[in-house]
Write a protein that holds these residues in place. Sequence first.
Motif, PDB file in Angstrom:
ATOM      1  N   ASP A   1      -4.225  -8.196  13.990  1.00  0.00           N
ATOM      2  CA  ASP A   1      -4.222  -7.220  14.670  1.00  0.00           C
ATOM      3  C   ASP A   1      -3.053  -7.292  15.526  1.00  0.00           C
ATOM      4  OD1 ASP A   1      -7.718  -6.960  14.239  1.00  0.00           O
ATOM      5  OD2 ASP A   1      -6.131  -5.743  13.222  1.00  0.00           O
TER       6      ASP A   1
ATOM      7  N   VAL B   1      -8.652  -1.235   9.441  1.00  0.00           N
ATOM      8  CA  VAL B   1      -9.418  -1.311  10.553  1.00  0.00           C
ATOM      9  C   VAL B   1     -10.694  -0.395  10.423  1.00  0.00           C
ATOM     10  CG1 VAL B   1      -7.301  -1.336  11.756  1.00  0.00           C
ATOM     11  CG2 VAL B   1      -8.524   0.954  11.605  1.00  0.00           C
TER      12      VAL B   1
ATOM     13  N   TYR C   1       0.791  -1.732  20.565  1.00  0.00           N
ATOM     14  CA  TYR C   1       0.067  -0.447  20.152  1.00  0.00           C
ATOM     15  C   TYR C   1       0.511   0.833  21.091  1.00  0.00           C
ATOM     16  CZ  TYR C   1      -3.432  -3.088  17.572  1.00  0.00           C
ATOM     17  OH  TYR C   1      -3.962  -3.735  16.397  1.00  0.00           O
TER      18      TYR C   1
ATOM     19  N   ARG D   1       0.681   1.121  15.623  1.00  0.00           N
ATOM     20  CA  ARG D   1       1.023  -0.340  16.018  1.00  0.00           C
ATOM     21  C   ARG D   1       2.233  -0.955  15.401  1.00  0.00           C
ATOM     22  NH1 ARG D   1      -4.390  -3.504  13.402  1.00  0.00           N
ATOM     23  NH2 ARG D   1      -3.540  -3.497  11.393  1.00  0.00           N
TER      24      ARG D   1
ATOM     25  N   VAL E   1      -2.523   3.616  12.900  1.00  0.00           N
ATOM     26  CA  VAL E   1      -3.951   3.043  13.017  1.00  0.00           C
ATOM     27  C   VAL E   1      -4.975   3.808  12.791  1.00  0.00           C
ATOM     28  CG1 VAL E   1      -5.421   1.426  14.120  1.00  0.00           C
ATOM     29  CG2 VAL E   1      -3.084   1.170  14.183  1.00  0.00           C
TER      30      VAL E   1
ATOM     31  N   MET F   1     -11.585  -1.828  19.758  1.00  0.00           N
ATOM     32  CA  MET F   1     -11.056  -2.504  18.741  1.00  0.00           C
ATOM     33  C   MET F   1     -12.346  -3.745  18.660  1.00  0.00           C
ATOM     34  SD  MET F   1      -6.897  -2.486  19.223  1.00  0.00           S
ATOM     35  CE  MET F   1      -6.845  -3.250  20.817  1.00  0.00           C
TER      36      MET F   1
ATOM     37  N   LEU G   1     -11.608  -8.321  16.401  1.00  0.00           N
ATOM     38  CA  LEU G   1     -10.010  -8.516  16.082  1.00  0.00           C
ATOM     39  C   LEU G   1      -9.655  -9.667  15.396  1.00  0.00           C
ATOM     40  CD1 LEU G   1      -9.337  -7.084  19.956  1.00  0.00           C
ATOM     41  CD2 LEU G   1      -8.400  -6.380  17.554  1.00  0.00           C
TER      42      LEU G   1
END
Length: 125
Positions: free
Chosen positions: A90, A64, A94, A38, A48, A83, A86
Amino acid sequence: QVQLVESGGGLVQAGGSLRLSCEASGRTFRGYGMGWFRQAPGKERELVAAINWIGGDIYYTDSVKGRFTISRENAKNTVYLQMNSLKPEDTAVYYCAANEPTTDPYYYRRDWPIWGQGTQVTVSS
């Protein structure tokens, strides 16, 4: 050459969930490591999560862990990033990426030569 197409991005409130998908096409997907990167505005691109071909070696960046889950369905040439919980931090574009088959357990530290076009994820507070 493998081509990658991401989908599943969007706008979500803090605490919500999104699932990103990345479908590979072109020559065989077999053996490739897959990763999700990301890049937020003004920041460097960061790895990530990553998963190797058989799914036995998985990497997550610390921020994460416990919230994101990477998985893959090799029969569908697809990798996912679930995900949850969130946070506004974030928010980023991505990208899905692939690297060459290897037996290196630290495959995620190697070069990532194949990239998708990116999908925007925006988390509102």
